[in-house]
Design a protein around this motif. Structure first.
Motif, PDB file in Angstrom:
ATOM      1  N   GLU A  99       0.777  -1.195  -0.009  1.00 40.73           N
ATOM      2  CA  GLU A  99       0.032  -0.016   0.010  1.00 40.73           C
ATOM      3  C   GLU A  99       0.801   1.343  -0.019  1.00 40.73           C
ATOM      4  O   GLU A  99       1.575   1.590   0.997  1.00 40.73           O
ATOM      5  CB  GLU A  99      -1.012  -0.088   1.076  1.00 40.73           C
ATOM      6  CG  GLU A  99      -1.963   1.122   1.155  1.00 40.73           C
ATOM      7  CD  GLU A  99      -2.895   1.225   2.311  1.00 40.73           C
ATOM      8  OE1 GLU A  99      -3.896   0.658   2.325  1.00 40.73           O
ATOM      9  OE2 GLU A  99      -2.570   1.507   3.501  1.00 40.73           O
ATOM     10  N   GLY A 100       0.799   2.053  -0.931  1.00 40.28           N
ATOM     11  CA  GLY A 100       2.007   3.235  -1.278  1.00 40.28           C
ATOM     12  C   GLY A 100       3.409   2.664  -1.199  1.00 40.28           C
ATOM     13  O   GLY A 100       3.447   1.673  -1.848  1.00 40.28           O
ATOM     14  N   GLU A 101       3.860   3.237  -0.307  1.00 39.24           N
ATOM     15  CA  GLU A 101       5.487   2.783  -0.067  1.00 39.24           C
ATOM     16  C   GLU A 101       5.632   2.003   0.754  1.00 39.24           C
ATOM     17  O   GLU A 101       6.939   1.357   1.034  1.00 39.24           O
ATOM     18  CB  GLU A 101       6.131   4.111   0.231  1.00 39.24           C
ATOM     19  CG  GLU A 101       6.277   5.195  -0.683  1.00 39.24           C
ATOM     20  CD  GLU A 101       6.789   6.714  -0.083  1.00 39.24           C
ATOM     21  OE1 GLU A 101       7.031   6.228   1.420  1.00 39.24           O
ATOM     22  OE2 GLU A 101       6.758   7.293  -0.585  1.00 39.24           O
ATOM     23  N   VAL A 102       4.480   1.274   1.453  1.00 43.28           N
ATOM     24  CA  VAL A 102       4.762   0.373   2.438  1.00 43.28           C
ATOM     25  C   VAL A 102       4.418  -0.934   1.723  1.00 43.28           C
ATOM     26  O   VAL A 102       3.419  -1.323   1.266  1.00 43.28           O
ATOM     27  CB  VAL A 102       3.863   0.603   3.838  1.00 43.28           C
ATOM     28  CG1 VAL A 102       4.116  -0.621   4.778  1.00 43.28           C
ATOM     29  CG2 VAL A 102       4.324   1.872   4.393  1.00 43.28           C
ATOM     30  N   VAL A 103       5.436  -2.012   2.006  1.00 44.90           N
ATOM     31  CA  VAL A 103       5.243  -3.539   1.486  1.00 44.90           C
ATOM     32  C   VAL A 103       5.124  -4.403   2.683  1.00 44.90           C
ATOM     33  O   VAL A 103       6.181  -4.328   3.710  1.00 44.90           O
ATOM     34  CB  VAL A 103       6.287  -3.790   0.590  1.00 44.90           C
ATOM     35  CG1 VAL A 103       6.088  -5.123  -0.001  1.00 44.90           C
ATOM     36  CG2 VAL A 103       6.593  -2.620  -0.785  1.00 44.90           C
ATOM     37  N   THR A 104       4.431  -5.005   2.504  1.00 41.24           N
ATOM     38  CA  THR A 104       4.180  -6.034   3.796  1.00 41.24           C
ATOM     39  C   THR A 104       4.199  -7.670   3.440  1.00 41.24           C
ATOM     40  O   THR A 104       3.646  -8.007   2.431  1.00 41.24           O
ATOM     41  CB  THR A 104       2.770  -6.119   4.700  1.00 41.24           C
ATOM     42  OG1 THR A 104       2.633  -4.907   5.064  1.00 41.24           O
ATOM     43  CG2 THR A 104       2.666  -6.919   5.763  1.00 41.24           C
TER      44      THR A 104
END
Lengths: 285, 180
Positions: A187-192
């Motif tokens: 999500e956006g710049e955040v990767v999980t």
């Protein structure tokens, strides 16, 4: 005549343990040129719940171990650097304001990668033992969450003794034939990413439990890593079994490959030795 | 994994760390150069972290930690041996030896004769002597640390005393009168 034990007692090179710890911690800080407290950027979790995050892409890659299985017991884990009072008391140590290290070398193609692509490339290199190339995808000013730090748990990535996400362990796992699976959402710049070892040394020969890591990436470079408090995926009983077998059947190797129940995997020589011996152990079970 | 939640594990670990870190660092510093001592102390507490449930309560806590540190230090010596191949200062039987301090700012320079004499003891006897005289453990604590009996500790101390007395006989002579 002087008692011989008094002579030995006088030869103690460190009589004041408090002073020694204070000075050593100070010199260590100077040596590394970094006061990680000063480099702390923030302590806000930059994560999204994997449940909430819209799935942009999902990949799952498995490297199934061959015949024998592996283990890597981690000495490393999340880096444990010095902490707490010893560090805080070193007030007179100058703290440079810049972080060392080279800038990440990314190709033009890499610079245009999405955060998800960046993290997946990082993981691809990571699990294939290409640690140096994986590191190139991490900003020299990147920070990481340290789970074994007692007070402030966000630290510069470069200070992580074992590189936080435990690249070293993963490289060793790969070198030993273990598989690592991962699946990422963004999500956006955040990767999980959800990660999992695939090793018969996990409980009941099943793949080990999963753990979740979070990354922040931008312009083809990772700026924040939260490797997650990952579980002990290896079965301690099987490791002990292997260690006992090693001690009985290869006592000369045992001395160099095991200590205190922990498999030593400090260098390639030890890794390769374990590979062959674990295969032999597994074949005989 | 630890049988406790991460937060309580951290708290427990923090207590152990606060009570013992400086002593463990000093233990490592007496046996390794300071730069390696820091790593060895950190490695010791990594083992503690991973084996948090195994750490005994006080007063056995510190002897147990010294037992871990002892193995970590031995591993550092083995690593050094691998890196540098055969370093002459390391005994041919592979025993870990005490190195003279290289960072004189941090440590007092011990009598070289004493260090040499200690290095001539067997590893088992030497460690008992150092735990008694440098780490200031009781014989019972040494026994816990090394996993041996009190009687064995006393035997080793007695044997080491005799041998050291012989090795350091000149050092034990009273200071002579200055000659013109």
């Amino acid at each position: 005549m002087t008692d011989v034990f008094d002579v030995v007692r006088d030869a103690n090179p460190i009589k004041d343990v408090d002073r020694y710890a204070e000075v050593v911690a100070g010199l260590d800080a100077q040596l590394h040129g970094i006061s990680w407290r000063d480099q702390m950027i923030d302590d806000k979790p930059r994560v999204v719940s994997s449940e909430d995050a819209p799935v942009e892409h999902r990949s799952r890659r498995w490297w199934l171990a061959a015949a024998a299985v592996v283990v890597v017991l981690v000495i490393g884990g999340l880096g444990y650097a010095l902490i707490s009072d010893e560090t805080s008391e070193v007030a007179d140590v100058p703290a440079p304001t810049t972080l060392p290290t080279q800038a990440p070398v990314t190709t033009a193609a890499e610079a245009t990668m999405t955060p998800l692509e960046t993290v997946e490339l990082f993981l691809e290199r990571w699990v294939s033992s290409d640690v140096e190339q994986a590191d190139l995808l991490v900003s020299p000013t990147a920070t990481a969450r340290c789970y074994e730090c007692l007070d402030v748990n966000i630290k510069p990535w470069v200070e992580h003794k074992y590189r936080g996400i435990d690249i070293r362990t993963m490289a060793l796992a790969r070198a030993s034939g273990a598989g690592v699976g991962y699946a990422c959402t963004t999500e956006g710049e955040v990767v999980t990413c959800t990660l999992q070892f695939d090793t018969l040394l996990a409980a009941n020969g099943e793949a080990g439990p999963e753990w979740v890591s979070h990354f922040t990436a931008e312009d083809g470079v990772i700026s924040f890593i939260d490797a997650g408090f990952y579980p002990d995926v290896f079965n301690a009983g099987l490791i002990a079994d292997y260690a006992d077998w090693l001690e009985t059947n290869h006592p000369e190797a045992y001395e160099d490959l095991v200590y205190f129940g922990t498999l030593l995997v400090n260098d390639l020589e030890q890794i390769n030795a374990h590979r062959g011996l674990i295969a032999e152990w597994a074949a005989g079970r | 994994m630890f049988g406790v939640t991460p937060s309580s594990a951290e708290e427990h670990f923090g207590d152990i760390y606060a009570r013992n870190y400086r002593h463990v660092l000093a233990y490592c510093g007496r046996r390794l150069p300071s730069s390696e001592a820091l790593d060895a102390a950190s490695d010791t507490f990594l083992v503690v972290w991973r084996r948090l449930g195994d750490v005994p309560d006080e007063p056995s806590e510190r002897p147990w930690l010294y037992g871990v540190a002892r193995r970590v230090v031995a591993n550092h010596h083995r690593s050094a041996r691998r890196r540098h191949h055969l370093i002459e200062r390391i005994a041919s039987d592979g025993q870990a030896v005490i190195e003279a301090p290289d960072d004189q700012v941090l440590r007092t320079e011990p009598d070289r004769r004493v260090i040499d004499a200690l290095n001539l003891l067997g590893e088992a006897d030497r460690e008992v002597v150092l735990l008694r005289l440098w780490e200031e453990l009781s014989t019972t604590e040494i026994a816990e640390c090394l996993g041996i009996s009190d009687v064995a500790v006393r035997k080793r101390l007695s044997r080491a005393r005799r041998r050291l007395k012989r090795l350091l006989s000149t050092a034990l002579q009273p200071q002579g009168v200055a000659h013109d």
